[in-house]
Each structure stands twice: as structure tokens, then as C-alpha cells.
Design a protein around this motif. Structure first.
Motif, PDB file in Angstrom:
ATOM      1  N   ILE A  90       0.702  -1.041  -0.165  1.00  0.00           N
ATOM      2  CA  ILE A  90       0.204   0.020   0.240  1.00  0.00           C
ATOM      3  C   ILE A  90       0.789   1.208  -0.016  1.00  0.00           C
ATOM      4  O   ILE A  90       0.618   2.040  -0.737  1.00  0.00           O
ATOM      5  CB  ILE A  90      -0.731   0.100   1.150  1.00  0.00           C
ATOM      6  CG1 ILE A  90      -2.140  -0.977   0.790  1.00  0.00           C
ATOM      7  CG2 ILE A  90      -1.431   1.050   1.137  1.00  0.00           C
ATOM      8  CD1 ILE A  90      -2.423  -1.653   2.134  1.00  0.00           C
ATOM      9  N   SER A  91       1.838   1.193   0.765  1.00  0.00           N
ATOM     10  CA  SER A  91       2.462   2.162   1.154  1.00  0.00           C
ATOM     11  C   SER A  91       3.612   2.545   0.115  1.00  0.00           C
ATOM     12  O   SER A  91       3.992   3.813  -0.025  1.00  0.00           O
ATOM     13  CB  SER A  91       3.229   2.552   1.776  1.00  0.00           C
ATOM     14  OG  SER A  91       4.878   1.250   1.429  1.00  0.00           O
TER      15      SER A  91
ATOM     16  N   VAL B 156      -3.425  -4.864  -7.196  1.00  0.00           N
ATOM     17  CA  VAL B 156      -3.406  -3.888  -7.428  1.00  0.00           C
ATOM     18  C   VAL B 156      -3.658  -2.809  -5.717  1.00  0.00           C
ATOM     19  O   VAL B 156      -3.299  -1.823  -5.798  1.00  0.00           O
ATOM     20  CB  VAL B 156      -5.680  -4.446  -6.977  1.00  0.00           C
ATOM     21  CG1 VAL B 156      -6.041  -3.359  -6.531  1.00  0.00           C
ATOM     22  CG2 VAL B 156      -5.957  -4.901  -8.871  1.00  0.00           C
ATOM     23  N   LEU B 157      -2.869  -3.869  -4.682  1.00  0.00           N
ATOM     24  CA  LEU B 157      -2.698  -2.314  -2.920  1.00  0.00           C
ATOM     25  C   LEU B 157      -1.175  -1.624  -4.347  1.00  0.00           C
ATOM     26  O   LEU B 157      -1.831  -0.459  -3.693  1.00  0.00           O
ATOM     27  CB  LEU B 157      -2.627  -3.947  -2.838  1.00  0.00           C
ATOM     28  CG  LEU B 157      -3.157  -4.280  -1.494  1.00  0.00           C
ATOM     29  CD1 LEU B 157      -2.998  -5.405  -1.051  1.00  0.00           C
ATOM     30  CD2 LEU B 157      -4.607  -3.703  -0.902  1.00  0.00           C
ATOM     31  N   MET B 158      -0.533  -2.092  -4.891  1.00  0.00           N
ATOM     32  CA  MET B 158       0.549  -1.648  -4.906  1.00  0.00           C
ATOM     33  C   MET B 158       0.060   0.076  -6.217  1.00  0.00           C
ATOM     34  O   MET B 158       0.799   1.393  -5.623  1.00  0.00           O
ATOM     35  CB  MET B 158       0.983  -2.124  -6.394  1.00  0.00           C
ATOM     36  CG  MET B 158       2.314  -3.212  -5.528  1.00  0.00           C
ATOM     37  SD  MET B 158       4.023  -3.477  -6.509  1.00  0.00           S
ATOM     38  CE  MET B 158       2.951  -4.740  -7.323  1.00  0.00           C
ATOM     39  N   LEU B 159      -0.857  -0.129  -6.792  1.00  0.00           N
ATOM     40  CA  LEU B 159      -0.971   1.309  -7.362  1.00  0.00           C
ATOM     41  C   LEU B 159      -2.519   1.835  -7.290  1.00  0.00           C
ATOM     42  O   LEU B 159      -2.753   2.940  -7.208  1.00  0.00           O
ATOM     43  CB  LEU B 159      -1.764   0.362  -8.612  1.00  0.00           C
ATOM     44  CG  LEU B 159       0.064  -0.050  -9.436  1.00  0.00           C
ATOM     45  CD1 LEU B 159      -1.284  -0.973 -11.174  1.00  0.00           C
ATOM     46  CD2 LEU B 159       0.342   0.701  -9.572  1.00  0.00           C
TER      47      LEU B 159
ATOM     48  N   GLY C 298       5.054  -2.989 -10.169  1.00  0.00           N
ATOM     49  CA  GLY C 298       6.216  -2.400  -9.017  1.00  0.00           C
ATOM     50  C   GLY C 298       6.854  -1.445  -9.583  1.00  0.00           C
ATOM     51  O   GLY C 298       7.644  -1.159  -8.781  1.00  0.00           O
ATOM     52  N   THR C 299       7.512  -1.410 -10.946  1.00  0.00           N
ATOM     53  CA  THR C 299       8.349  -0.268 -11.753  1.00  0.00           C
ATOM     54  C   THR C 299       7.719   1.106 -11.738  1.00  0.00           C
ATOM     55  O   THR C 299       8.662   2.170 -11.652  1.00  0.00           O
ATOM     56  CB  THR C 299       8.761  -1.073 -12.380  1.00  0.00           C
ATOM     57  OG1 THR C 299       8.388  -1.705 -13.388  1.00  0.00           O
ATOM     58  CG2 THR C 299      10.202  -2.259 -12.049  1.00  0.00           C
ATOM     59  N   ALA C 300       6.131   0.642 -12.200  1.00  0.00           N
ATOM     60  CA  ALA C 300       5.556   2.194 -13.048  1.00  0.00           C
ATOM     61  C   ALA C 300       5.460   2.807 -12.083  1.00  0.00           C
ATOM     62  O   ALA C 300       5.213   4.236 -11.533  1.00  0.00           O
ATOM     63  CB  ALA C 300       4.103   0.891 -14.127  1.00  0.00           C
ATOM     64  N   GLY C 301       4.443   1.466 -10.475  1.00  0.00           N
ATOM     65  CA  GLY C 301       3.802   2.251  -9.928  1.00  0.00           C
ATOM     66  C   GLY C 301       5.443   2.278  -8.927  1.00  0.00           C
ATOM     67  O   GLY C 301       7.324   2.279  -9.218  1.00  0.00           O
ATOM     68  N   GLY C 302       5.445   2.942  -7.410  1.00  0.00           N
ATOM     69  CA  GLY C 302       6.483   3.559  -7.382  1.00  0.00           C
ATOM     70  C   GLY C 302       7.167   2.342  -6.054  1.00  0.00           C
ATOM     71  O   GLY C 302       8.267   2.966  -5.073  1.00  0.00           O
ATOM     72  N   ASP C 303       6.524   1.531  -6.021  1.00  0.00           N
ATOM     73  CA  ASP C 303       6.557   0.072  -4.976  1.00  0.00           C
ATOM     74  C   ASP C 303       7.740  -0.661  -4.896  1.00  0.00           C
ATOM     75  O   ASP C 303       8.607  -1.082  -4.086  1.00  0.00           O
ATOM     76  CB  ASP C 303       4.978  -1.171  -5.117  1.00  0.00           C
ATOM     77  CG  ASP C 303       4.832  -1.458  -3.859  1.00  0.00           C
ATOM     78  OD1 ASP C 303       4.762  -0.908  -2.534  1.00  0.00           O
ATOM     79  OD2 ASP C 303       5.087  -2.657  -3.561  1.00  0.00           O
TER      80      ASP C 303
ATOM     81  N   ILE D 283       4.162   7.101 -13.969  1.00  0.00           N
ATOM     82  CA  ILE D 283       3.320   5.695 -14.171  1.00  0.00           C
ATOM     83  C   ILE D 283       2.712   5.880 -13.410  1.00  0.00           C
ATOM     84  O   ILE D 283       2.456   4.538 -12.587  1.00  0.00           O
ATOM     85  CB  ILE D 283       3.658   5.436 -15.095  1.00  0.00           C
ATOM     86  CG1 ILE D 283       4.699   5.634 -16.106  1.00  0.00           C
ATOM     87  CG2 ILE D 283       2.612   4.183 -15.631  1.00  0.00           C
ATOM     88  CD1 ILE D 283       5.373   4.895 -17.307  1.00  0.00           C
ATOM     89  N   PHE D 284       1.770   6.415 -12.443  1.00  0.00           N
ATOM     90  CA  PHE D 284       1.536   5.827 -11.050  1.00  0.00           C
ATOM     91  C   PHE D 284       2.281   6.114  -9.880  1.00  0.00           C
ATOM     92  O   PHE D 284       2.082   7.250  -9.216  1.00  0.00           O
ATOM     93  CB  PHE D 284       0.806   4.484 -11.149  1.00  0.00           C
ATOM     94  CG  PHE D 284      -0.917   4.422 -11.532  1.00  0.00           C
ATOM     95  CD1 PHE D 284      -2.290   4.998 -11.636  1.00  0.00           C
ATOM     96  CD2 PHE D 284      -0.787   3.059 -12.643  1.00  0.00           C
ATOM     97  CE1 PHE D 284      -2.884   4.339 -12.207  1.00  0.00           C
ATOM     98  CE2 PHE D 284      -1.821   2.828 -13.297  1.00  0.00           C
ATOM     99  CZ  PHE D 284      -2.676   3.502 -13.980  1.00  0.00           C
TER     100      PHE D 284
END
Lengths: 60, 566
Positions: free
Chosen positions: B221-222, B250-253, B331-336, B364-365
Motif C-alpha cells: 500500500i505504501s 492492485v494494492l501497489m497501484l 512494481g516499477t511503474a508504480g513506486g513500490d 506512471i502512477f
């Protein structure tokens, strides 16, 4: 194959760790080293630079 | 995944907007007292607001205190409770890197959690830092939104209030619900000892367990991504099934996507939020498609070796190339930065897409908060350039963009690429830097640049080859860090996180007092499909022009080569 090897290595190391796991608390007590002071100073300096940057950016 | 996000974005985004505007929400009755007490603890009286400099100072003071606390926890691990495996503390340089990593919402991990950190360090150190660093990014994004939407004031809200609200009303409830769902899918949650077992061949094994579900939830989430286990979400205890895989994606984004709706609601123009969402979603789908195609059809090197079909090296049989590509792209488009497969084993093109996702500036998110304010920095530059191209006055949301805003947006967007290229170059040309590399040739260049790219952009995903810790046995006896990699990475993460934050807060502070011009025939519309297409092109060209050389010499050379090992 690489991933499997890495994971096997991790678990093999984990198994070996039992040779070290039975130790008294004194043995595991942290020993503050001069490098800890260096690390903390580096952290403080990093944030101090960022703090000073507020005033630099404000002049843009 | 995009369809799920389209459904959830207005719901969560609308809820978050109400939280940040101080409206009553369902949890207000339950948590209102705690919120007031927490604000009093930070010395905030009702209605206290801060200008950008006061807001930035609060961000830095809070983060510096968090850094110091996390470093102390990591370095005194041996005497803490909840250490059933009797782990010693990690070395000082590794701890410097790790503290910098989690305070900056990066979660770059040179260590393997299950052989390095006690339960106490994982819970009180890593998990707490995941919450607080995420809330910091969300608070900054909300301050920026206020700067864009208000008129006649330089006040951006109060950092401490935004921080507390992010934690109490958004992150804690979401993390609690996610932890329960993940535990239901099979993720362990226990404080018991590691398990001893014998494998099918009779060899003794130690099976690491622990409070995984609670950390896994906030890890996703974070936007932090720091796994409980070394192999992150490829480990069956972090990500047991296809269902958990989808939930984790889904939680990542979720929050980064919802921030676009929060933005739209708070400025009173929901179409503007959807325009940002569409820009992000199209780039996400495009990148994922290329990554999947690369992983599903092998490489020239694999074909030359007689291996046809999908490349399964480094991938879980449970997930295969499709779910692996989707997860790594998310994981790489989102910052997770969470991964469910080994990026080091991806094809050159697949790894290149992962790098390109980060090279856009994690917009990208992106991360919670940081994805939105990173995109807004690029929008300011894009509006300025588009205005010059079509002869319109550069303005965004009715606020005129002047020289100062363009300088601040340039600082916020160009500083991080500069960090990546300088530190990446030092890492590959110096002996101190090269001792961390596993591979040579294009792969070695790619893994080194990936390391500094991921750290500077606060992503945290890794090509497994680049190391910053030598650990002869589990538990840290005899372990030592690689000083160059640990310290350089630590600095890069702190600067890569906070310099853009300072720039974007200054930008918001600059735009806040400015009047909002009425919409006219000469206004450049920023909520249309045309502007979305323009922004996609602008972001792509920005990333390509900045990093083209290293992309060609690293992952693309690897993709075109016919040698299995370069």
C-alpha cells in the motif's frame, strides 16, 4: 536456475546459522563503533544540506 | 487491473479528498480523539497553516528524526525483544543504507530480511517507516494540490495534520484490511520461531516465517515494497497464489491511482484528475504489453541456444511470464518496487521496460503522493512547452506559469536523472563501485545503473546481482557492508526523495497566491484527450532523451545480443 540457487543458498546459510544462534545477550549487545558516529553524522549532514537548500530554492 | 483501478479510484480518491479537507468521514467518530491528541503532540493548534518553507522544514525534521530512530533500531537489534533467531545487528554501512532507504520510501534492500532482521526490527523499524514515509509523500501531494487550487494565499495546509490524517484515516484502515485478506490467502502472521524441517531429499531446512502479513500489507500500500523475505513477492509466504498476486498488484497501484481523483475533487475539476489517470494508465498498459511480449517470446540468445517459447528463468512456475510481467511492470511503474520474479533474469527488453518505467520519473502512477506531484512537475513543463508551440499563454488550472515555476519544475524533474547518471557512472568506472557488480558487459552496466536509478527514483526494486552486503552466515556474524554501494546509495535515496519535494513545495507556494484566470478561448485545455496524448509523448521523450545512451548500451544491447552470458 539462478533464483533456485540463490534461494537454496539462503536456506543453507539459514541452517548453518544455528551454530551461532545460542549465544547470551552480552555477546549480541551492540558495540558502538566510531563508524556509527560517522554514519549518524553523515545522516545529519544530509538532512542539514537539505534544510539549507530550502533557503537556496527560495531565492530562485 | 486497470478496470479495477477505474472502479476504485473515484471511491478511494473521493474519500481521501474528504479526509484532507477535514470533512467528517465514517471513521471520524472512532479516531477523531486520537487525531486531536496526535496533533497536540506535534504542537499544532486548530487552524494552524504553514507556508511552503514551514511545510518543508516539518517534512525534513520528521524524516530526520525517523532516520535516526530507524538507524538506532537496526544497530541495537541484538538486545531487542522479538528476536527468536538471536540475530546480531547488521553492519553500520548497511544500516545507513537501510535507514535512508525506508525513510525515503524507497525500500532498497541490500539485505535479506529473513537472515538479517529480527521481528522487532521488521515491525518497529521497517513497517513503521513504511507507514510514515508513505504518509509524508501523501501529505506533500496534498499540499501541492492546495497550492494549485487556492488563490490569494501562500499557505499550503499543515504537514502534521496531513500526516496524522494520512496515517489514521487512510493507511491504517487499508493496511489492516489488506493484512487480513492476505493472511486469508495463506500469508503467515506469527511471532514464533523459524521452523526446522527435512526436505524430500532428507536435507535439513530452516523455514523462515514471521509477522509477514502485516508487513506485506503496508509494503504494497505504501509504495515501499520492502519484502519480509529476500525474494520479495516471489516467496510463497509473501505471495502464495494467483489470487494474492492480483490483490498485491492492485494494492501497489491503489493509492497512487486514487490520488488523481483526490486531485480532481480538491481542485473542483474532476476531468483534470481523470486526464492524469488516463495519461498514467495508457503508459502503464503500453509498458506492460512490451514487457510481456519480451518475456513470452524469449530472446535471440535463448533462440540461438535452442530454447524457444517463454523465458522462464527467474520466474515462479505459479505465475508464468504473464503474471510476472504484470507484477514487475506494476512494481516499477508504480513506486513500490515489489517484484515476484528476478529482474536480473528478465530479457534485456523486459528489464529495459522496467528501467524505462522508472526513468519517466516514477510518474506512471508512481508512489503514493510522489507519483502525483512528479506528474504535476512534468505537466507544468509540458504546459509551458505546449504553450510556446501553439502560441498560448502557459497556464495550468487558470494559474499563469512564469519563469520561476519553470525553473522549479526543471529542478524537480532534472535533479534525479542527474543523480542517476553521475552515480551510475562512478559505480561502473571506479574499483570501489565495481566490487558490487556480479555481471560484466551490458548486463553489468544495466544492473549498476538500475541500482542507482531505482534508489534515486525511490522505487526499490533490484536486479539481484548488485550487492552491498557480504554475509557469510545468516544472523550477521562476520557480515560486512560494501561501503561505497551502501553510502552512495543512501545519499542518492535521500537526495532523490527530498530535493524534488522541496522543489514541488516551492512551486506550490509560488502558485498559491496567484489569481485564477477565467477560462477563455485562448486557454490551453488540459483535460482533453489531445492533452493526454501530448503528455504521454512528452513524458516518453523526456525519459528517452535523458537516458537513451545507457538504455542502448545496457538492456537493449543485451536484448539484441546472441550470447546467453555477456
Amino acid at each position: 536456475v539462478t533464483q533456485v540457487t540463490q534461494r537454496t543458498t539462503v536456506f543453507t546459510r539459514s541452517a548453518r546459522r544455528h551454530a551461532f544462534s545460542v549465544r547470551d545477550l552480552d555477546d549480541r549487545a551492540p558495540k558502538i563503533q566510531c563508524m556509527d558516529i560517522v554514519a549518524v553524522l553523515l545522516g545529519i549532514i544530509s538532512f542539514a544540506i537539505l534544510y539549507a537548500l530550502i533557503f537556496g530554492i527560495d531565492r530562485i | 487491473v486497470v478496470a479495477i483501478l477505474v472502479g476504485l479510484t473515484p471511491l478511494l480518491g473521493g474519500y481521501m479528498a474528504r479526509v484532507y479537507q477535514g470533512d467528517a468521514v465514517a471513521l471520524s467518530r472512532l479516531l477523531g480523539g486520537t487525531e486531536r491528541r496526535a496533533c497536540r503532540l506535534f504542537g499544532v493548534a486548530s487552524g494552524d497553516e504553514q507556508d511552503w518553507k514551514q511545510y518543508a522544514r516539518s517534512v525534513l525534521l520528521f524524516s530526520a528524526a525517523g532516520w535516526l530512530l530507524l538507524y538506532l533500531i537496526l544497530r541495537t537489534q541484538g538486545i531487542h525483544p522479538l528476536n527468536p533467531e538471536s540475530f546480531h545487528s547488521g553492519p553500520w554501512n548497511l544500516s545507513f543504507n537501510t535507514a535512508s532507504s525506508f525513510v525515503s520510501n524507497t525500500s532498497w534492500q541490500f539485505y535479506a530480511g529473513e537472515t538479517t532482521l529480527s521481528y522487532f526490527s521488521q515491525m518497529a523499524g521497517i513497517t513503521v517507516a513504511s507507514f510514515t514515509s508513505c504518509a509524508t509523500g501523501m501529505a506533500v501531494a496534498v499540499a501541492v494540490i492546495r497550492g494549485l487550487s487556492r488563490r490569494g494565499t501562500d499557505k499550503l495546509g499543515n504537514f502534521w495534520v496531513d500526516l496524522v490524517r494520512s496515517l489514521l484515516y487512510i493507511l491504517l484502515p487499508l493496511a489492516l484490511a489488506a493484512a487480513i485478506v492476505l493472511a486469508a490467502t495463506g500469508v503467515p502472521q506469527t511471532l514464533g520461531h523459524y521452523l526446522n524441517a527435512r526436505g524430500p531429499t532428507g536435507i535439513a531446512r530452516t523455514i523462515a516465517i514471521g509477522p509477514v502479513a502485516s508487513q506485506e500489507a503496508i509494503k504494497l500500500i505504501s509504495g515501499d515494497g520492502g519484502g519480509f523475505f529476500n525474494t520479495n513477492s516471489a516467496h510463497p509466504f509473501e505471495n502464495p497464489s494467483g489470487i494474492s498476486n492480483l490483490i498485491e498488484i492492485v494494492l501497489m497501484l491503489l493509492i497512487p491511482a486514487a490520488m488523481t481523483a483526490t486531485f480532481g475533487r480538491m481542485i473542483g475539476r474532476r476531468r483534470q484528475g481523470w486526464a492524469l489517470f488516463a495519461t498514467m494508465a495508457v503508459m502503464f498498459v503500453g509498458g506492460t504489453a512490451v514487457m510481456y511480449a519480451a518475456e513470452a517470446h524469449g530472446t535471440p540468445a535463448l533462440h540461438a541456444a535452442g530454447l524457444h517459447g517463454a523465458s522462464m528463468e527467474g520466474k515462479e512456475q505459479r505465475f508464468g511470464p504473464a503474471a510476472s510481467a504484470l507484477f514487475v511492470s506494476s512494481g516499477t511503474a508504480g513506486g513500490d518496487g515489489a517484484v515476484n520474479s528476478g529482474v536480473e533474469s528478465f530479457s534485456g527488453l523486459g528489464a529495459g521496460v522496467a528501467m524505462a518505467n522508472m526513468m519517466t520519473g516514477e510518474v506512471i502512477f508512481g508512489g503514493p503522493g510522489s507519483g502525483l506531484y512528479g506528474m504535476l512537475l512534468l505537466v507544468v513543463l509540458g504546459v509551458f512547452i505546449a504553450g510556446l508551440m501553439v502560441g498560448r499563454t502557459p497556464e495550468y488550472l487558470g494559474k499563469q506559469i512564469q519563469a520561476r515555476e519553470v525553473k522549479l519544475a526543471s529542478l524537480g524533474t532534472l535533479f534525479v536523472p542527474l543523480l542517476v547518471l553521475v552515480f551510475g557512472a562512478i559505480a561502473v568506472v571506479t574499483a570501489a563501485g565495481r566490487q558490487s557488480m556480479l555481471a560484466h558487459g551490458p548486463q553489468g552496466l544495466a544492473e549498476s545503473v538500475y541500482a542507482y536509478l531505482s534508489q534515486a527514483q525511490n522505487n526499490g526494486s533490484a536486479m539481484a546481482g548488485y550487492t552491498g552486503l557480504i554475509q557469510p552466515v545468516a544472523g550477521n556474524v562476520g557480515a560486512h557492508g560494501v561501503t561505497f554501494a551502501d553510502l552512495a546509495g543512501g545519499f542518492v535515496m535521500l537526495l532523490g526523495r527530498f530535493v524534488p519535494i522541496l522543489a514541488v513545495l516551492a512551486l506550490a507556494g509560488s502558485l498559491g497566491p496567484r489569481r485564477i484566470a477565467p477560462h477563455g478561448l485562448g486557454t490551453l485545455r488540459t483535460d482533453t484527450p489531445t492533452f493526454v496524448v501530448f503528455m504521454i509523448g512528452f513524458v516518453a521523450i523526456f525519459a528517452v532523451l535523458t537516458f537513451l545512451t545507457v538504455l542502448l548500451l545496457g538492456p537493449l544491447a543485451q536484448a539484441l545480443g546472441s550470447h546467453l552470458i555477456a
